[in-house]
Every structure is written in C-alpha cells, then in structure tokens.
Design a protein around this motif. Structure first.
Motif, short mmCIF file in Angstrom:
data_model
loop_
_atom_site.label_atom_id
_atom_site.label_comp_id
_atom_site.label_asym_id
_atom_site.label_seq_id
_atom_site.Cartn_x
_atom_site.Cartn_y
_atom_site.Cartn_z
N ILE A 1 -11.38 6.35 0.09
CA ILE A 1 -10.61 5.12 0.32
C ILE A 1 -10.93 4.10 -0.76
O ILE A 1 -12.11 3.80 -1.00
CB ILE A 1 -10.94 4.52 1.70
N THR B 1 -6.28 11.65 -2.43
CA THR B 1 -6.59 11.08 -1.11
C THR B 1 -5.51 11.45 -0.11
O THR B 1 -5.79 11.83 1.03
CB THR B 1 -6.73 9.56 -1.20
N ILE C 1 0.35 3.83 -2.89
CA ILE C 1 -0.51 4.93 -2.46
C ILE C 1 -0.32 6.18 -3.31
O ILE C 1 -1.21 7.05 -3.38
CB ILE C 1 -0.24 5.24 -0.97
N LYS D 1 -9.59 -1.34 1.32
CA LYS D 1 -8.42 -0.79 2.01
C LYS D 1 -8.83 0.05 3.22
O LYS D 1 -8.04 0.85 3.72
CB LYS D 1 -7.63 0.11 1.04
N THR E 1 0.83 -1.20 0.00
CA THR E 1 0.00 0.00 0.00
C THR E 1 0.86 1.25 0.00
O THR E 1 0.57 2.22 -0.71
CB THR E 1 -0.94 0.00 1.22
N TYR F 1 -6.20 2.55 5.42
CA TYR F 1 -6.29 3.99 5.27
C TYR F 1 -6.75 4.66 6.57
O TYR F 1 -6.28 5.75 6.92
CB TYR F 1 -7.20 4.36 4.10
#
Length: 462
Positions: A387, A269, A263, A391, A259, A395
């Motif tokens: 999100i 985000t 990301i 996940k 992740t 998150y």
C-alpha cells in the motif's frame, strides 16, 4: 482533555507502544465474536430455519423444497442465507472503499471505528426480535451488521502499518488473528455450555431460541470489548488529514475518485489484490457455509457443529502463530501459497465426508483450524507492504471486500448450484476453482518488486 495526535511521517512508521498494540489486538478479540458465533455457527441454520418456517415447512423437517418471496423474488429457503451474504458483499463494494478514503482523511479514525462497530453490534443485538417467520427482519439486520462489521475492520486494519515496520507486521498481524480466535472461541464455548444445558430433546423451538440468544450475546460482546481499543489506540493521521480543510466525507469521495484513476500506477498491488479476492472468497465461503453444510447435508446436531467450530478456534490460535513463525523463515508469500494447497485438500476431504458422522467432521475442522488463521493473518500483513503511504484506509477498503465474513462469488455459486441441483455437496465442489485460480494468481505476483513499486521497503524474508 483533547486527545494527542501523533503527526504522520514519511519514513519509518511512528513508534507504537505495547499498550497501543494490545488495544489493537483486543478489537480482534471483540469482533471475532460476530465472525464465530454469528456468521460461522448460528446465523446460517437460524435464518434457514426461519425462512423454512415462512415457506410453510415444519421446523424439524430434514429438508425443505419450499420457497420464500423477499421483494416478490422466488427464492428457495435453503438459498436465502447464501444470497443474503452475496447481497451484503455487493453493497460493501460501494461502502467500504469510501469508508477507507474517509478514514485516511480523518483526524479521528477511532470515532469512525466506534460508529461502525457499535452500529454492527446494535444490529446483532436486534436479532432478539427475529421470532417466528420474520425472515425479512433477520435478513435486514444481517445486512446492516455485516456491512458495519466490514466498515469497522477497514478502519481497524488501517492502523496496522502504524504499529510496526516491515519486519514486524507479520508477527503483529498473526498475534491479532490469534487473540481474535481466542476471544471468539471463548464466547462460543460459553454458548456451547448454554445450548448443552438448556436445550430439550424434541423441542426445536427451544433450540431456535437458544440460537437467537447466542447471536445476541455476540453483539453485546462486540460492543463491550470495543471500548478497550477506543481507549488505548492512538491517532496517527496522514499528512493529507493534517492539512485539513473541507468536508471529510465529500473530500473522501473525491479522494476515492482520484485513487481509482491513479491506481493503475500500482498494477502489481492490484494483481495481488485480485489474487486475494479470489482465494479468500473461497476461504470465507467455507467458513460462512460450513455450519449450513453440516446441518443440511451431513445431518449433524447443533452441538456437534459448535464443538467443531470451537475446536477450529483454539487450533487456529496455534495455527496463526505457527504459520507466522514459518513466515519468518520462508516468507509470508510462500507460506500463504502453501496454505492454499492445504485449503484445496480441505475441500476435497469435505466433499467425501459421510453423513451423520461427527468424528470425521471434527477432524476436518481441526485441519481447517491449523491453516485458517495463518493464511488470513499473513495475507493482511503482506498486503500492508503493497500500500502506498497514506492510502492505508482506501486500499484496505478494497481488501475488505473479501476479508472477514465477506465473500460474494462463493456463496452465489454455492446458492445457485444448490437451487439447480438441491445438493450441497455439488455446491461445495464449485469452490475448488477459487483456490486453484487464487493460487495461480498469487504465484504469478513478483512480490518483492511489487513492494518496491509501492514505495515501501521489503522485509528481509519474503
């Protein structure tokens, strides 16, 4: 009998029942006792007094320039508690994202919720043994309790996307916060009655004992009401969890690594998360240190502080629902921006409060209550839209670094400024930067585009 597991789906979230949503609300009722009674009211003055005792100061001194030496480090007694908060958040940076990754891969998130909640509640009950000059024991118990508190909230928040669609989450999140304020306010009210009836004029030792027992009561409350969500919530495992195989903990670490590498595919985000971490750090610092500011700088009595925080709790119940209703008209994003303007005004007003004047402090507390719940509830639901599916735990692990009761830059700045200037007012002014910068960052987020980029459907009003 084995528990029924509802498979994850890719399209709309699994249908949730009213019983399940109520169970989710009740956990906010349970853990808000720790946030309100422990973090907001009693723990700051309690640990500061214990540290002052250890530094050789009289228990009824108006101020103390003594120091304590945890691990051989020279620390002003008045800075001990803010530094502890910063240390606890530094540790959660490593713990909470891993907890979230494990939650996403687990078939039994409720077990994770139970483990974290009961660990935190147990550490809180352990304050029964923080007597005399045992500031190190108090600090250690606080670290365990606050980290466990954050870990439990990560798991708890990860249920939110499973309880309703995009147009329902603002209302669900706001109800959870509102019910939490009622629960926290009720226990605080009971403690207020106990402090009022049992305290003795000229007996600060009795006041310290009552504060300790109030802290312990929050641990008992937290543990007892956690049994309800553990009973009523249902498991909605992700597709990754249903595939199974391997060790949940080690796979959680691996998934977290993936992740962190991936990301960057969701820069909007991340940008929202950065804005939240900045402005909510300021909010949490105000909440966490308000009691210490009132005691040490404004020289207010403990019962005044408790009444004010109690006022905040019940007004926050209405404030959370009111801002939730406003969000349905103008959108959660605009409502949160408005709340940050109001928070800036709160800091300016707090700086100008006169000492030994309970009424202005209470009026300011009422203003905080009206804006507090909505700004936090709507931030939580807004983030749920950003999100990627499956996940949620990971998150929210990053999100929780500056969620309930956790902040680090604010308390660190506050503690450093106090150590350098011996002025709590100057320390308070340093918090303005968090709201100003947080507002600017949040205003720059193209929120609808961010939701679509995460693969989700935007609500009708943003």
């Amino acid at each position: 009998m084995a528990e029924t597991v509802t498979p994850a789906v890719d399209n709309p979230p699994p249908a949730s029942t009213r019983r399940e949503r109520t169970g989710w609300y009740v956990y906010d009722w349970a853990n808000s006792a720790f946030q309100t009674t422990v973090i907001t009211v009693f723990l700051g003055p309690f640990l500061t007094t214990v540290a002052e005792l250890a530094a050789g100061c009289a228990i009824d001194a108006d101020s103390c320039d003594g120091h304590v030496y945890p691990l051989g480090i020279k620390v002003a007694a008045g800075s001990y508690y803010p530094y502890l908060i910063s240390l606890s958040v530094f540790l959660t940076v490593f713990v909470l994202p891993v907890v979230g990754a494990v939650a996403d891969r687990s078939l039994h998130k409720k077990r994770l919720l139970a483990a974290a909640a009961f660990t935190g509640a147990g550490a809180t009950i352990g304050f029964l043994f923080v007597t005399g000059e045992r500031y190190l024991l108090g600090g250690a118990l606080f670290l365990v309790a606050n980290i466990a508190f954050g870990a439990a909230v990560v798991v708890y928040n990860s249920f939110l996307p499973q309880l309703g669609g995009p147009d329902e989450r603002d209302a669900i999140s706001s109800r959870g916060w509102a019910i939490g304020y009622l629960g926290g306010g009720l226990l605080l009210g009971l403690n207020l009655v106990a402090v009022t009836l049992l305290s003795e004029d000229g007996n600060p030792e009795r006041t310290l004992d009552l504060a300790r027992w109030s802290i312990v009561s929050a641990g008992v409350w937290w543990a007892a009401f956690t049994l309800v969500p553990l009973r009523w919530l249902r498991e909605h495992p992700t597709a990754e969890a249903l595939r199974g195989g391997g060790n949940v903990l080690t796979d959680g670490f691996r998934q977290l690594g993936r992740t962190l590498r991936e990301i960057k595919a969701y820069p909007l985000t991340l940008f929202f998360l950065l804005a939240f971490l900045v402005y909510n750090d300021g909010i949490q610092t105000v909440i966490t240190l308000a009691s210490q500011y009132g005691t040490e700088e404004l020289r207010l009595e403990q019962d005044t502080l408790i009444v004010t925080i109690l006022l905040v709790q019940f007004l926050a119940f209405g404030g959370a629902l009111t801002l939730g209703a406003l969000a349905r008209r103008i959108g959660a994003w605009k409502t949160v921006l408005l709340s940050l303007v109001l928070w800036t005004a709160v800091i300016v007003a707090a700086f100008r409060l006169p000492a030994e004047a309970p009424l202005p402090f209470m009026l300011l507390g009422g203003a905080i209550g009206l804006v507090l719940g909505g700004s936090q509830a709507l931030s939580r639901s807004l983030f749920s839209q950003l999100i990627p599916a499956g996940k949620e735990g990971e998150y929210y692990g990053f999100y929780e670094i500056s969620d309930k009761g956790t902040s680090w830059l604010g308390p660190l700045a506050f503690g450093l400024v106090f150590q350098l200037t011996s002025s709590y007012r100057v320390g308070l002014v340093s918090l303005l930067i968090f709201f100003v910068v947080g507002f600017a960052l949040l205003a720059a987020v193209p929120i609808r585009r961010a939701i679509v980029a995460a693969g989700n459907t935007p609500p009708r009003v943003l």
